[in-house]
Design a protein around this motif. Structure first.
Motif, mmCIF file in Angstrom:
data_model
loop_
_atom_site.group_PDB
_atom_site.id
_atom_site.type_symbol
_atom_site.label_atom_id
_atom_site.label_comp_id
_atom_site.label_asym_id
_atom_site.label_seq_id
_atom_site.Cartn_x
_atom_site.Cartn_y
_atom_site.Cartn_z
ATOM 1 N N PRO A 117 0.841 -1.207 0.000
ATOM 2 C CA PRO A 117 0.000 0.000 0.000
ATOM 3 C C PRO A 117 0.872 1.251 0.000
ATOM 4 C CG PRO A 117 0.071 -0.954 2.199
ATOM 5 C CD PRO A 117 0.805 -1.907 1.299
ATOM 6 N N TRP A 118 0.395 2.300 -0.660
ATOM 7 C CA TRP A 118 1.066 3.590 -0.708
ATOM 8 C C TRP A 118 0.155 4.643 -0.074
ATOM 9 C CZ3 TRP A 118 5.389 5.121 -4.215
ATOM 10 C CH2 TRP A 118 6.070 4.020 -4.746
ATOM 11 N N ASP A 119 0.754 5.623 0.546
ATOM 12 C CA ASP A 119 0.016 6.764 1.068
ATOM 13 C C ASP A 119 0.225 7.969 0.150
ATOM 14 O OD1 ASP A 119 -1.151 5.632 3.450
ATOM 15 O OD2 ASP A 119 0.881 5.535 4.251
ATOM 16 N N TYR A 120 -0.531 9.042 0.406
ATOM 17 C CA TYR A 120 -0.430 10.201 -0.465
ATOM 18 C C TYR A 120 -0.693 11.473 0.311
ATOM 19 C CZ TYR A 120 -5.520 10.859 -0.518
ATOM 20 O OH TYR A 120 -6.820 11.113 -0.160
ATOM 21 N N SER A 121 -0.221 12.568 -0.232
ATOM 22 C CA SER A 121 -0.558 13.903 0.255
ATOM 23 C C SER A 121 -0.689 14.821 -0.950
ATOM 24 C CB SER A 121 0.496 14.433 1.229
ATOM 25 O OG SER A 121 1.756 14.530 0.601
ATOM 26 N N ILE A 122 -1.595 15.785 -0.857
ATOM 27 C CA ILE A 122 -1.843 16.722 -1.943
ATOM 28 C C ILE A 122 -0.930 17.933 -1.761
ATOM 29 C CG2 ILE A 122 -3.547 18.230 -3.024
ATOM 30 C CD1 ILE A 122 -5.686 16.196 -2.142
#
Length: 343
Positions: A117-122
């Motif tokens: 799984p990967w996380d993200y931020s805008i």
């Protein structure tokens, strides 16, 4: 983290979406719609050119599988990659190719970034431009992977800047690549590949090859020797009824770039990347040929995959001196830009 802004024009981001039980993220402008499976490797499972409703991505007949919901009585010897492979486009790191043993780890095929799984931020969310950062940490080797995806309002290009950071006090060797595959409806007979390669090297194992292709031979791109028949121009895509399988490495590139051109629909996909980081392209052709697991004669797919090596498996790549070295607490950078446009 601030959620994406609710906007239906210009560049936009759609987050907090679940598909098949997995977190998904969509990036969109007036040209492209890009869908990512955050809970499965950050795979790109949709790359839609909106003006023609044409998706560049090949999807497997097996469909999209949630790794958390997919169970087997026994894992395959090569690992889980093929068991949950939906097609799409994957980030391959730090092992590429087949299963192997290296540094005390039993590596599965293409393990392990494509399975995490990967996380993200805008970072930026405006009509003129969007930027999203994706990140994960590998578990079998101590690396952090970060990639920043950008769409601009006025162009049909997805820009990806990425970095692999060694979190340990030990120098580590890796394979890094992008598993880009193409299929119908874009990959029609007569599509042609433009790439500035000088040489091809056929894979050493006969299993994924047509019977009239000699394993391990070198040739001048694009003319692949085929037994007593002379040669075949493998820059041209054969007809829908063709039953053929090929796997080889392209080298001697004059730039990190290729194009696949469809003259029938006047459309092309162009891929650019950092040639210093990925000086090879893996060419994979499975056109309804291979029987048994996992294809069962029902997949028509072309892979053109920028890679850091022309070897399968991290152990073999290290032994041949083809592995990329990332020194202790240091980083390696890459970029990959994907454009779909008319010709």
């Amino acid at each position: 983290m601030e959620p994406a802004k609710p906007r239906n024009y210009g560049c936009r981001i759609k987050d907090n979406i679940t598909y098949q039980g997995m977190r998904c993220l969509y990036l969109e402008n007036r040209f492209l719609k890009v869908g990512l499976l955050l809970d499965k490797g950050s795979d790109i499972f949709e790359f839609l050119y909106k003006p023609l409703d044409m998706d560049m991505v090949w999807l497997s007949p097996a469909g999209i599988q949630n790794p958390q919901r997919f169970s087997l009585t026994k894992s395959q010897p090569a690992g889980r990659f093929m068991d949950i492979y939906e097609g799409g486009w994957q980030e391959i790191f730090p092992n590429g190719g087949g299963a192997c043993s290296y540094q005390g780890v039993q590596w599965g095929q293409h393990e392990e970034a494509a399975l995490l799984p990967w996380d993200y931020s805008i970072i930026e969310d405006e009509p003129e431009q969007i930027k999203v950062e994706l990140y994960t940490e590998t578990r079998l080797m101590p690396f952090k992977l970060v990639k920043i995806l950008t769409l601009k309002q006025d162009g049909p290009t997805l820009f990806i800047q990425e970095q692999a950071t060694n979190l340990s006090p030990e120098d580590l060797k890796i394979i890094w690549g992008h598993h880009l595959v193409y299929g119908n409806p874009f990959l029609q007979p007569g599509c042609r590949i433009n790439i500035g390669a000088k040489k091809g090297l056929v894979y050493q194992d006969p299993q994924p090859l047509d019977e009239n292709i000699e394993p391990g031979i070198e040739f001048s791109w694009p003319h692949l020797p085929v037994g007593t028949e002379g040669s075949v121009d493998i820059s041209l895509i054969p007809g829908q009824d063709a039953k053929t399988a090929k796997f080889l490495y392209l080298s001697g590139l004059d730039e990190g770039r290729y194009e696949i051109i469809n003259d029938y629909c006047q459309l092309k996909v162009a891929v650019e990347w950092n040639l210093d980081t990925m000086p090879y392209v893996w060419y994979w052709q499975e056109f309804n040929k291979s029987r048994g697991y996992p294809w069962y004669g029902r997949s028509r797919v072309l892979g053109l995959e920028p890679f850091s090596t022309d070897s399968m498996g991290l152990d073999n790549t290290v032994a041949r001196g083809r592995a990329k070295l990332i020194k202790a607490r240091s980083s390696l950078d890459n970029y990959i830009n994907i454009t779909v446009d008319t010709i």
